[in-house]
Design a protein around this motif. Structure first.
Motif, PDB file in Angstrom:
ATOM      1  N   TYR A  95       0.828  -1.204   0.000  1.00  0.00           N
ATOM      2  CA  TYR A  95       0.000   0.000   0.000  1.00  0.00           C
ATOM      3  C   TYR A  95       0.864   1.257   0.000  1.00  0.00           C
ATOM      4  N   CYS A  96       0.394   2.240  -0.721  1.00  0.00           N
ATOM      5  CA  CYS A  96       0.960   3.574  -0.710  1.00  0.00           C
ATOM      6  C   CYS A  96       0.219   4.391   0.350  1.00  0.00           C
ATOM      7  N   ASN A  97       0.904   5.325   0.992  1.00  0.00           N
ATOM      8  CA  ASN A  97       0.295   6.030   2.122  1.00  0.00           C
ATOM      9  C   ASN A  97       0.854   7.432   2.284  1.00  0.00           C
ATOM     10  N   ILE A  98      -0.026   8.333   2.697  1.00  0.00           N
ATOM     11  CA  ILE A  98       0.409   9.624   3.226  1.00  0.00           C
ATOM     12  C   ILE A  98      -0.218   9.791   4.611  1.00  0.00           C
ATOM     13  N   ARG A  99       0.374  10.678   5.421  1.00  0.00           N
ATOM     14  CA  ARG A  99      -0.133  10.917   6.779  1.00  0.00           C
ATOM     15  C   ARG A  99      -0.487  12.373   6.975  1.00  0.00           C
ATOM     16  N   SER A 100      -1.434  12.620   7.907  1.00  0.00           N
ATOM     17  CA  SER A 100      -1.813  13.962   8.335  1.00  0.00           C
ATOM     18  C   SER A 100      -2.251  14.858   7.192  1.00  0.00           C
ATOM     19  N   PRO A 101      -3.398  14.633   6.565  1.00  0.00           N
ATOM     20  CA  PRO A 101      -4.316  13.532   6.868  1.00  0.00           C
ATOM     21  C   PRO A 101      -3.827  12.211   6.267  1.00  0.00           C
ATOM     22  N   THR A 102      -4.400  11.140   6.815  1.00  0.00           N
ATOM     23  CA  THR A 102      -3.986   9.813   6.367  1.00  0.00           C
ATOM     24  C   THR A 102      -4.871   9.312   5.239  1.00  0.00           C
ATOM     25  N   TYR A 103      -4.209   8.863   4.180  1.00  0.00           N
ATOM     26  CA  TYR A 103      -4.891   8.241   3.061  1.00  0.00           C
ATOM     27  C   TYR A 103      -4.114   6.997   2.641  1.00  0.00           C
ATOM     28  N   TRP A 104      -4.875   6.023   2.129  1.00  0.00           N
ATOM     29  CA  TRP A 104      -4.290   4.780   1.643  1.00  0.00           C
ATOM     30  C   TRP A 104      -4.740   4.527   0.212  1.00  0.00           C
ATOM     31  N   GLY A 105      -3.882   3.876  -0.544  1.00  0.00           N
ATOM     32  CA  GLY A 105      -4.297   3.366  -1.829  1.00  0.00           C
ATOM     33  C   GLY A 105      -5.053   2.060  -1.646  1.00  0.00           C
ATOM     34  N   GLN A 106      -5.453   1.457  -2.769  1.00  0.00           N
ATOM     35  CA  GLN A 106      -6.224   0.210  -2.710  1.00  0.00           C
ATOM     36  C   GLN A 106      -5.327  -1.008  -2.540  1.00  0.00           C
ATOM     37  N   GLY A 107      -4.038  -0.824  -2.788  1.00  0.00           N
ATOM     38  CA  GLY A 107      -3.079  -1.902  -2.629  1.00  0.00           C
ATOM     39  C   GLY A 107      -2.838  -2.673  -3.915  1.00  0.00           C
ATOM     40  N   THR A 108      -1.667  -3.291  -3.976  1.00  0.00           N
ATOM     41  CA  THR A 108      -1.316  -4.157  -5.095  1.00  0.00           C
ATOM     42  C   THR A 108      -0.674  -5.425  -4.527  1.00  0.00           C
ATOM     43  N   GLN A 109      -1.116  -6.570  -5.030  1.00  0.00           N
ATOM     44  CA  GLN A 109      -0.665  -7.850  -4.498  1.00  0.00           C
ATOM     45  C   GLN A 109       0.698  -8.226  -5.065  1.00  0.00           C
ATOM     46  N   VAL A 110       1.606  -8.597  -4.189  1.00  0.00           N
ATOM     47  CA  VAL A 110       2.904  -9.139  -4.574  1.00  0.00           C
ATOM     48  C   VAL A 110       2.990 -10.557  -4.016  1.00  0.00           C
ATOM     49  N   THR A 111       3.221 -11.508  -4.898  1.00  0.00           N
ATOM     50  CA  THR A 111       3.348 -12.911  -4.490  1.00  0.00           C
ATOM     51  C   THR A 111       4.693 -13.436  -4.971  1.00  0.00           C
ATOM     52  N   VAL A 112       5.485 -13.919  -4.018  1.00  0.00           N
ATOM     53  CA  VAL A 112       6.809 -14.471  -4.339  1.00  0.00           C
ATOM     54  C   VAL A 112       6.751 -15.972  -4.100  1.00  0.00           C
ATOM     55  N   SER A 113       6.809 -16.717  -5.186  1.00  0.00           N
ATOM     56  CA  SER A 113       6.642 -18.161  -5.089  1.00  0.00           C
ATOM     57  C   SER A 113       7.231 -18.836  -6.310  1.00  0.00           C
ATOM     58  N   SER A 114       7.753 -20.045  -6.084  1.00  0.00           N
ATOM     59  CA  SER A 114       8.260 -20.818  -7.205  1.00  0.00           C
ATOM     60  C   SER A 114       7.174 -21.756  -7.737  1.00  0.00           C
TER      61      SER A 114
END
Length: 114
Positions: A95-114
């Motif tokens: 997630y990307c974030n800023i503070r004061s005020p606080t906001y979040w992005g929707q997120g992006t999935q990272v999967t590390v797997s063989s």
């Protein structure tokens, strides 16, 4: 309104690399420190990396130091997270974030797997 839109996640093999991007709008981007957080299943959200307003100062969680690099382009209102030498333990929603005020992005999935 404030928007943080992450992209660049996906499935990668251990040892691989990914570059995440967060496109920001609706606020004076260059006036804010930017942060990347991650949350793995069943775990609390944790701070991964931060970058100062001008990009001159960065900070990293000990678990990613030396492998991840945060950067920003104030002309493009975008913050990046370059992730190298990825491990299965890096699997999470990022997630990307800023503070004061606080906001979040929707997120992006990272999967590390063989």
């Amino acid at each position: 309104q404030v928007q943080l839109v992450e992209s660049g996640g996906g499935l990668v093999q251990p040892g691989g690399s990914l570059r995440l991007s967060c496109a920001a709008s609706g606020f004076p981007f260059s006036a804010y420190m930017m942060n990347w957080y991650r949350q793995a299943p069943g775990k609390e959200r944790e701070l991964v990396a931060s970058i100062s307003r001008a990009g001159s100062v960065t900070d990293y969680a000990s678990s990613v130091k030396g492998r991840f690099t945060i950067s920003r382009d104030n002309a493009k209102n975008t913050v990046y997270l370059q992730m190298n030498s990825l491990k299965p333990d890096d699997t999470a929603v990022y997630y990307c974030n800023i503070r004061s005020p606080t906001y979040w992005g929707q997120g992006t999935q990272v999967t590390v797997s063989s």
